[in-house]
Enzyme design. Structure first.
Site, PDB file in Angstrom:
ATOM      1  N   LYS A 136      26.004  29.882  52.354  1.00  0.00           N
ATOM      2  CA  LYS A 136      25.286  29.104  51.332  1.00  0.00           C
ATOM      3  C   LYS A 136      25.651  29.591  49.935  1.00  0.00           C
ATOM      4  CE  LYS A 136      20.944  27.505  53.280  1.00  0.00           C
ATOM      5  NZ  LYS A 136      19.497  27.649  53.326  1.00  0.00           N
TER       6      LYS A 136
ATOM      7  N   GLN B 178      40.679  29.910  43.344  1.00  0.00           N
ATOM      8  CA  GLN B 178      39.494  30.520  42.748  1.00  0.00           C
ATOM      9  C   GLN B 178      39.194  29.796  41.437  1.00  0.00           C
ATOM     10  OE1 GLN B 178      41.954  32.871  44.182  1.00  0.00           O
ATOM     11  NE2 GLN B 178      40.719  32.437  45.954  1.00  0.00           N
TER      12      GLN B 178
ATOM     13  N   ARG C 165      52.472  49.804  42.574  1.00  0.00           N
ATOM     14  CA  ARG C 165      53.879  49.801  43.016  1.00  0.00           C
ATOM     15  C   ARG C 165      54.114  50.445  44.376  1.00  0.00           C
ATOM     16  NH1 ARG C 165      54.921  51.576  37.052  1.00  0.00           N
ATOM     17  NH2 ARG C 165      53.429  53.018  37.892  1.00  0.00           N
TER      18      ARG C 165
ATOM     19  N   ASP D  84      34.803  26.664  44.178  1.00  0.00           N
ATOM     20  CA  ASP D  84      34.110  25.633  44.950  1.00  0.00           C
ATOM     21  C   ASP D  84      33.708  24.432  44.090  1.00  0.00           C
ATOM     22  OD1 ASP D  84      33.846  26.853  47.749  1.00  0.00           O
ATOM     23  OD2 ASP D  84      33.093  28.457  46.473  1.00  0.00           O
TER      24      ASP D  84
ATOM     25  N   LYS E 249      38.140  21.205  43.779  1.00  0.00           N
ATOM     26  CA  LYS E 249      39.507  21.018  43.265  1.00  0.00           C
ATOM     27  C   LYS E 249      40.400  20.292  44.269  1.00  0.00           C
ATOM     28  CE  LYS E 249      39.834  25.580  42.582  1.00  0.00           C
ATOM     29  NZ  LYS E 249      38.481  26.108  42.570  1.00  0.00           N
ATOM     30  N   GLY E 250      40.086  20.465  45.563  1.00  0.00           N
ATOM     31  CA  GLY E 250      40.940  19.906  46.609  1.00  0.00           C
ATOM     32  C   GLY E 250      41.087  18.403  46.493  1.00  0.00           C
TER      33      GLY E 250
ATOM     34  N   GLY F 151      39.661  28.246  49.435  1.00  0.00           N
ATOM     35  CA  GLY F 151      39.256  27.212  50.375  1.00  0.00           C
ATOM     36  C   GLY F 151      39.210  25.872  49.662  1.00  0.00           C
ATOM     37  N   HIS F 152      40.031  24.939  50.117  1.00  0.00           N
ATOM     38  CA  HIS F 152      40.050  23.595  49.524  1.00  0.00           C
ATOM     39  C   HIS F 152      39.827  22.601  50.643  1.00  0.00           C
ATOM     40  CE1 HIS F 152      42.873  24.701  45.936  1.00  0.00           C
ATOM     41  NE2 HIS F 152      41.671  25.219  45.843  1.00  0.00           N
TER      42      HIS F 152
HETATM   43  P1  IMP Z   1      37.822  38.520  46.812  1.00  0.00           P
HETATM   44  O1  IMP Z   1      38.653  37.519  46.082  1.00  0.00           O
HETATM   45  O2  IMP Z   1      37.762  38.285  48.292  1.00  0.00           O
HETATM   46  O3  IMP Z   1      38.184  39.927  46.472  1.00  0.00           O
HETATM   47  O4  IMP Z   1      36.298  38.335  46.314  1.00  0.00           O
HETATM   48  C1  IMP Z   1      35.906  38.637  44.993  1.00  0.00           C
HETATM   49  C2  IMP Z   1      34.846  37.646  44.500  1.00  0.00           C
HETATM   50  O5  IMP Z   1      35.448  36.369  44.305  1.00  0.00           O
HETATM   51  C3  IMP Z   1      33.691  37.433  45.482  1.00  0.00           C
HETATM   52  O6  IMP Z   1      32.494  37.233  44.744  1.00  0.00           O
HETATM   53  C4  IMP Z   1      34.060  36.145  46.175  1.00  0.00           C
HETATM   54  O7  IMP Z   1      32.916  35.475  46.648  1.00  0.00           O
HETATM   55  C5  IMP Z   1      34.742  35.380  45.050  1.00  0.00           C
HETATM   56  N1  IMP Z   1      35.739  34.391  45.518  1.00  0.00           N
HETATM   57  C6  IMP Z   1      37.000  34.633  45.901  1.00  0.00           C
HETATM   58  N2  IMP Z   1      37.625  33.503  46.254  1.00  0.00           N
HETATM   59  C7  IMP Z   1      36.744  32.507  46.085  1.00  0.00           C
HETATM   60  C8  IMP Z   1      36.819  31.075  46.264  1.00  0.00           C
HETATM   61  O8  IMP Z   1      37.840  30.489  46.632  1.00  0.00           O
HETATM   62  N3  IMP Z   1      35.663  30.380  45.992  1.00  0.00           N
HETATM   63  C9  IMP Z   1      34.533  31.003  45.550  1.00  0.00           C
HETATM   64  N4  IMP Z   1      34.440  32.322  45.351  1.00  0.00           N
HETATM   65  C10 IMP Z   1      35.526  33.076  45.624  1.00  0.00           C
END
Ligand code: IMP
Length: 425
Positions: free
Chosen positions: A302, A222, A144, A13, A16-17, A40-41
């Site tokens: 939030k 991420q 696998r 967050d 980056k978008g 999410g971008h």
């Molecule tokens: P998962 O990727 O859904 O397995 O979540 C694992 C951890 O990564 C959690 O704490 C999520 O909140 C965090 N996370 C995964 N993707 C994002 C992202 O795009 N932005 C912020 N946090 C993320």
């Protein structure tokens, strides 16, 4: 031909978008390398607002091709829905420009059901995952037993494999697994026809792009502190969200990389559970959250907020060796009289300073942060586009970060729109 890679330096967050969107205006191909529809971008451009989840945000650029690379875990219904949404929002030809590697692992609804069951089992130790099956899908890939996208077109063998996979999880979780394999199998009858035209050999796709001399932008998903190896394990996502993942997840030639850019927010935020040394549970955190509109792009929840953590940022720079940084949301700090930055960690139990970002999550959770305090600028800098217009205190804040981490800040975000960006040469 050149490749530019954009990576989140913190816990996601970071914004980056926006930079991706700006750089994509010069790109022929934009590619995603890892993660799935947990990303999410948010991009706001040309009167269109879209929250990208699985599609690469370069689709906003006319004629730019988009590749969902091999390292991504691919959830077909999300892909089809997002494609429909973005076309309705105004990107009419999106479906002609988006492709997906046939080596991607399919993220089934089964994986999401397993994610939910696992999180429930972990109770107070839950990761706080998005429950979108990301971890379970990477697990079945590693063990696998997963299925690549290429395999779904052989209907008989696909159905056998999915039933076997589901059966294993059913035995493991029993009634805690809320899933019906026959329902998912039936949906694939439509999926095959709907996605066939998008499925490509990702290696060949990249090789052809290279042969054409294409400019490629890789959109990191991420972020580094969520990386399976370098993040705050076990409170991480299940893919390689740093530089390494972009290379293995796409098969880009390392000699073609022109620039690796890290995106850092002017303060720190985190979604989900896990250590966050500079988190501020008081007035400062609440103010950053409100002023920054800090909600996760993915699920609208939030975000936890706190001052900029330079120990973590310096570590992120060591992991990915960014050529430069983009600092986002500097305008959000405009109401603070003084601004703190975390510059060192001490172990609360021993009082000793810790040399870098610790591997042991228990230690990360008990560190005491040493802060430096800088004067704020207490004025509105939103929408500024010139470095020389920034108040001296804001310029000093930027320079302080650069000096601390030894990496140049080339762009500074001052608002939500594509135009709200200072570019320094
Ligand atoms: P998962 O990727 O859904 O397995 O979540 C694992 C951890 O990564 C959690 O704490 C999520 O909140 C965090 N996370 C995964 N993707 C994002 C992202 O795009 N932005 C912020 N946090 C993320």
């Amino acid at each position: 031909m050149s490749t530019t890679i954009i990576i989140g330096t913190q816990w996601g967050d970071e914004g980056k978008g926006k930079l991706t969107d700006i750089l994509c205006s010069q790109a022929d191909v934009v590619a995603r390398a890892a993660g799935g529809h947990n990303a999410g971008h948010v991009v706001q451009a040309n009167g269109i607002y879209h929250n990208f989840r699985l599609l690469p945000s370069g689709l906003m650029t006319p004629k730019c091709l988009a590749l969902i690379g091999t390292g991504v875990v691919f959830h077909i219904p999300t892909f089809l829905q997002e494609l429909k949404d973005i076309e309705e929002e105004g990107i009419k030809d999106a479906r002609d420009r988006v492709f997906v590697s046939d080596r991607c692992h399919v993220n089934f609804d089964l994986h999401a059901a397993v994610d939910a069951a696992q999180e429930q089992e972990l109770g107070n130790n839950a990761v706080g995952s998005m429950k979108r099956g990301i971890g379970p899908c990477y697990s079945t890939k590693a063990i696998r037993s997963g299925l690549r996208l290429a395999e779904i077109f052989d209907e008989k063998s696909f159905e056998e494999k999915l039933r076997r996979l589901a059966d294993g999880f059913q035995k493991r979780f029993g009634p805690a697994l809320n899933y019906d394999v026959e329902v998912e199998i039936a949906r694939f009858k439509d999926y095959r026809a709907a996605i066939k035209g998008h499925v490509v050999d990702g290696v060949l796709f990249m090789a052809n792009a290279k042969a054409r001399g294409a400019n490629i932008v890789v959109e990191g998903s991420q972020a580094t502190l969520l990386d399976i190896d370098y993040g705050t394990y076990p409170y991480v996502t299940s893919s390689s969200a740093g530089l390494g993942g972009t290379i293995s997840g796409l098969g880009i030639g390392i000699r073609d990389i022109k620039e690796v850019i890290g995106v850092v927010k002017a303060y720190t935020t985190r979604l989900g559970h896990g250590g966050f040394p500079t988190e501020n549970m008081g007035e400062v955190g609440a103010r950053l959250q409100a002023k920054g509109g800090e909600y996760a792009a993915v699920i609208g929840k939030k975000l936890r907020c706190g001052w900029l953590d330079l120990v973590a940022l310096r570590y992120s720079c060591m992991v990915n060796q960014y050529d430069c940084l983009q600092l986002s949301k500097l305008d959000v700090l405009g109401t603070f009289e003084t601004i703190k930055v975390g510059i060192a960690y001490k172990d609360k139990e021993t009082g000793e300073e810790i040399p870098s970002f610790p591997a042991n999550h228990a230690l990360l959770e008990r560190v005491e942060v040493v802060y430096d305090e800088l004067p704020g600028w207490c004025s509105k800098i939103a929408e500024m586009c010139e470095w020389s217009d920034l108040p001296k205190e804001a310029q000093d804040y930027v320079k302080y970060i650069e000096d601390f981490v030894g990496t140049k800040i080339k762009w500074i975000g001052t608002g939500a729109k594509r135009e709200d960006m200072i570019t320094r040469v």
